[in-house]
Design a protein around this motif. Sequence first.
Motif, PDB file in Angstrom:
ATOM      1  N   PHE A 197      -8.895   1.347   0.982  1.00  9.89           N
ATOM      2  CA  PHE A 197      -8.877   0.125   1.770  1.00  9.89           C
ATOM      3  C   PHE A 197      -7.531  -0.544   1.532  1.00  9.89           C
ATOM      4  O   PHE A 197      -6.957  -0.462   0.458  1.00  9.89           O
ATOM      5  CB  PHE A 197     -10.033  -0.798   1.378  1.00  9.89           C
ATOM      6  N   GLY A 198      -7.014  -1.171   2.561  1.00  6.02           N
ATOM      7  CA  GLY A 198      -5.672  -1.736   2.502  1.00  6.02           C
ATOM      8  C   GLY A 198      -4.654  -0.838   3.179  1.00  6.02           C
ATOM      9  O   GLY A 198      -3.565  -1.282   3.517  1.00  6.02           O
ATOM     10  N   THR A 199      -5.011   0.444   3.383  1.00  6.21           N
ATOM     11  CA  THR A 199      -4.150   1.339   4.159  1.00  6.21           C
ATOM     12  C   THR A 199      -4.622   1.314   5.615  1.00  6.21           C
ATOM     13  O   THR A 199      -5.739   0.878   5.910  1.00  6.21           O
ATOM     14  CB  THR A 199      -4.200   2.789   3.634  1.00  6.21           C
ATOM     15  N   VAL A 239      -3.500   7.162  12.932  1.00  2.00           N
ATOM     16  CA  VAL A 239      -2.055   7.372  13.006  1.00  2.00           C
ATOM     17  C   VAL A 239      -1.638   8.737  12.472  1.00  2.00           C
ATOM     18  O   VAL A 239      -2.321   9.323  11.637  1.00  2.00           O
ATOM     19  CB  VAL A 239      -1.255   6.293  12.226  1.00  2.00           C
ATOM     20  N   HIS A 240      -0.501   9.177  12.960  1.00  2.00           N
ATOM     21  CA  HIS A 240       0.208  10.322  12.381  1.00  2.00           C
ATOM     22  C   HIS A 240       1.482   9.764  11.774  1.00  2.00           C
ATOM     23  O   HIS A 240       2.113   8.872  12.347  1.00  2.00           O
ATOM     24  CB  HIS A 240       0.585  11.353  13.446  1.00  2.00           C
ATOM     25  N   PHE A 243       5.822   4.817   4.638  1.00  2.00           N
ATOM     26  CA  PHE A 243       4.829   4.718   5.702  1.00  2.00           C
ATOM     27  C   PHE A 243       3.646   5.640   5.442  1.00  2.00           C
ATOM     28  O   PHE A 243       2.510   5.284   5.752  1.00  2.00           O
ATOM     29  CB  PHE A 243       5.403   4.974   7.103  1.00  2.00           C
ATOM     30  N   ARG A 244       3.866   6.783   4.838  1.00  2.00           N
ATOM     31  CA  ARG A 244       2.728   7.661   4.506  1.00  2.00           C
ATOM     32  C   ARG A 244       1.784   6.954   3.531  1.00  2.00           C
ATOM     33  O   ARG A 244       0.563   7.072   3.645  1.00  2.00           O
ATOM     34  CB  ARG A 244       3.210   8.995   3.954  1.00  2.00           C
ATOM     35  N   ARG A 245       2.339   6.214   2.600  1.00  2.00           N
ATOM     36  CA  ARG A 245       1.480   5.440   1.681  1.00  2.00           C
ATOM     37  C   ARG A 245       0.765   4.323   2.428  1.00  2.00           C
ATOM     38  O   ARG A 245      -0.394   4.024   2.156  1.00  2.00           O
ATOM     39  CB  ARG A 245       2.316   4.887   0.531  1.00  2.00           C
ATOM     40  N   THR A 283      -5.238  11.346   4.804  1.00  2.00           N
ATOM     41  CA  THR A 283      -5.580  11.879   6.127  1.00  2.00           C
ATOM     42  C   THR A 283      -7.073  11.745   6.401  1.00  2.00           C
ATOM     43  O   THR A 283      -7.484  11.347   7.480  1.00  2.00           O
ATOM     44  CB  THR A 283      -5.150  13.356   6.226  1.00  2.00           C
ATOM     45  N   ASN A 284      -7.893  12.090   5.422  1.00  2.00           N
ATOM     46  CA  ASN A 284      -9.344  11.968   5.550  1.00  2.00           C
ATOM     47  C   ASN A 284      -9.709  10.497   5.377  1.00  2.00           C
ATOM     48  O   ASN A 284      -9.559   9.932   4.298  1.00  2.00           O
ATOM     49  CB  ASN A 284     -10.040  12.827   4.500  1.00  2.00           C
ATOM     50  N   VAL A 285     -10.220   9.885   6.434  1.00  2.00           N
ATOM     51  CA  VAL A 285     -10.494   8.441   6.397  1.00  2.00           C
ATOM     52  C   VAL A 285     -11.533   8.071   5.348  1.00  2.00           C
ATOM     53  O   VAL A 285     -11.551   6.932   4.874  1.00  2.00           O
ATOM     54  CB  VAL A 285     -10.913   7.901   7.784  1.00  2.00           C
ATOM     55  N   LEU A 286     -12.382   9.010   4.961  1.00  2.00           N
ATOM     56  CA  LEU A 286     -13.387   8.725   3.932  1.00  2.00           C
ATOM     57  C   LEU A 286     -12.762   8.628   2.545  1.00  2.00           C
ATOM     58  O   LEU A 286     -13.359   8.065   1.631  1.00  2.00           O
ATOM     59  CB  LEU A 286     -14.486   9.790   3.945  1.00  2.00           C
ATOM     60  N   GLU A 287     -11.545   9.175   2.400  1.00  2.00           N
ATOM     61  CA  GLU A 287     -10.831   9.134   1.121  1.00  2.00           C
ATOM     62  C   GLU A 287      -9.697   8.108   1.113  1.00  2.00           C
ATOM     63  O   GLU A 287      -9.093   7.866   0.077  1.00  2.00           O
ATOM     64  CB  GLU A 287     -10.260  10.516   0.811  1.00  2.00           C
TER      65      GLU A 287
END
Length: 138
Positions: free
Chosen positions: A100-102, A120-121, A86-88, A93-97
């Motif tokens: 796409f697809g996550t 999400v956390h 699920f972490r993958r 954490t940083n949405v700019l990094e």
Amino acid sequence: MGQERTLILVKPDGVSQGHIGEVITRLERKGYQIEALKVTYATRAQLDQHYQDKIDKPFYPEMVKYMQEGPIVAIIASGISVVDVFRRMAGQTNVLEADFGTIRGDFGRQWSDGVMRNVVHSSDSVEHAEREIGIWFN
């Protein structure tokens, strides 16, 4: 590599933007089970317990404000390697990094107030998952 549980929080931006169903769908498509799910509002006590390693950080008050902007959906998911997978699925954490697809890459963004909300956390280890589950599902 056996059965394990993880805590997933759909944060206030994920809830307000209508991404609860997408998070659940992605979990179910991977074959994971949802053991518990609830809509809740984060208390300061819960956040202080959950983010105990961040309380002294200069950004913590902003994080608390963000997490209390609206309802949160708390989910206990289970399955083989669910924490790492699920972490993958969530992405960086940083949405700019985040790729796409996550979840974060597809739905996270910066907002006009400068706060980065990341949808999400997800627990970062089985041990942390069990501690966090105790905070949100007592």
